[in-house]
Write a protein that holds these residues in place. Sequence first.
Motif, PDB file in Angstrom:
ATOM      1  N   ALA A   7       0.835  -1.200   0.000  1.00  9.70           N
ATOM      2  CA  ALA A   7       0.000   0.000   0.000  1.00  9.70           C
ATOM      3  C   ALA A   7       0.871   1.251   0.000  1.00  9.70           C
ATOM      4  N   ASP A   8       1.965   1.224   0.785  1.00  8.22           N
ATOM      5  CA  ASP A   8       2.890   2.363   0.805  1.00  8.22           C
ATOM      6  C   ASP A   8       3.552   2.540  -0.558  1.00  8.22           C
ATOM      7  N   ALA A   9       3.949   1.438  -1.173  1.00 11.92           N
ATOM      8  CA  ALA A   9       4.591   1.512  -2.487  1.00 11.92           C
ATOM      9  C   ALA A   9       3.615   2.074  -3.522  1.00 11.92           C
ATOM     10  N   GLN A  10       2.365   1.636  -3.489  1.00 12.80           N
ATOM     11  CA  GLN A  10       1.365   2.141  -4.434  1.00 12.80           C
ATOM     12  C   GLN A  10       1.097   3.630  -4.189  1.00 12.80           C
ATOM     13  N   ARG A  13       3.979   5.569  -5.551  1.00 12.89           N
ATOM     14  CA  ARG A  13       3.919   5.604  -7.016  1.00 12.89           C
ATOM     15  C   ARG A  13       2.927   6.674  -7.472  1.00 12.89           C
ATOM     16  N   GLU A  14       1.756   6.702  -6.861  1.00 19.13           N
ATOM     17  CA  GLU A  14       0.743   7.699  -7.229  1.00 19.13           C
ATOM     18  C   GLU A  14       1.215   9.113  -6.916  1.00 19.13           C
ATOM     19  N   LEU A  15       1.871   9.289  -5.778  1.00 17.93           N
ATOM     20  CA  LEU A  15       2.412  10.606  -5.424  1.00 17.93           C
ATOM     21  C   LEU A  15       3.461  11.047  -6.451  1.00 17.93           C
ATOM     22  N   HIS A  50      10.744   2.959  -8.477  1.00 15.08           N
ATOM     23  CA  HIS A  50       9.497   2.875  -9.245  1.00 15.08           C
ATOM     24  C   HIS A  50       9.718   3.121 -10.733  1.00 15.08           C
ATOM     25  N   PHE A  51      10.591   4.071 -11.033  1.00 11.00           N
ATOM     26  CA  PHE A  51      10.819   4.501 -12.418  1.00 11.00           C
ATOM     27  C   PHE A  51      12.327   4.617 -12.633  1.00 11.00           C
ATOM     28  N   ALA A  60       4.829   5.873 -17.958  1.00  6.29           N
ATOM     29  CA  ALA A  60       3.723   5.658 -17.012  1.00  6.29           C
ATOM     30  C   ALA A  60       2.703   6.787 -17.108  1.00  6.29           C
ATOM     31  N   LEU A  61       3.167   8.009 -17.278  1.00  6.62           N
ATOM     32  CA  LEU A  61       2.252   9.140 -17.417  1.00  6.62           C
ATOM     33  C   LEU A  61       1.461   9.075 -18.729  1.00  6.62           C
TER      34      LEU A  61
END
Length: 188
Positions: A7-10, A13-15, A50-51, A60-61
């Motif tokens: 959940a923290d990783a997701q 990623r969203e942030l 993540h990237f 990803a964007l």
Amino acid sequence: MVQAARADAQRNRELLLGAARDAFAAHGTDASLRDVARSAGVGIGTLYRHFPTREALLEALLDSNFEELRAGAEELLGSPREPQDALHAWLTALAAGARTYVGLPESIMAALADENSKLHASCAAMRASCARLLDRAQKAGTVRSGVTASEVIALAIGLAWAAQQPGAPPDSMARLLSTAMHGLAVPG
């Protein structure tokens, strides 16, 4: 514990995607990745986990944008619109999307030319969508034969770049694209 880490990783990623979207919109695709990480409230190492590359972040964007273009092409292919009008509508959407971030037109053209690019597959799918619309317009006799999807995309991306330049009038994209479509039309 594993779920909390996921959940923290997701969330991170969203942030990061939100911060990158804002940074690229404000400063172009060459915006500082360190600033992106800082804006997201994470370290640069988290960004790179993540990237691993700027291109991976851009991919990803853009994935959702390219998927919308592909779906839009499918919708236009099934619509009663005239083939040349359908191609024009799709190219307008492509050019508008390419103007989202300063430097994006260059990134798209580079990715189309580099099969090893992380963006290549997404760009190639977008080119295939264009090819189907272009083929339909050529078969209808409204767009010149011999013009390729790569050339039409290069034209639209080039126009998006031109419309991003300082001093370009607000309506320059629409005017340039209209002129380009006139040039693509079969002389009547």
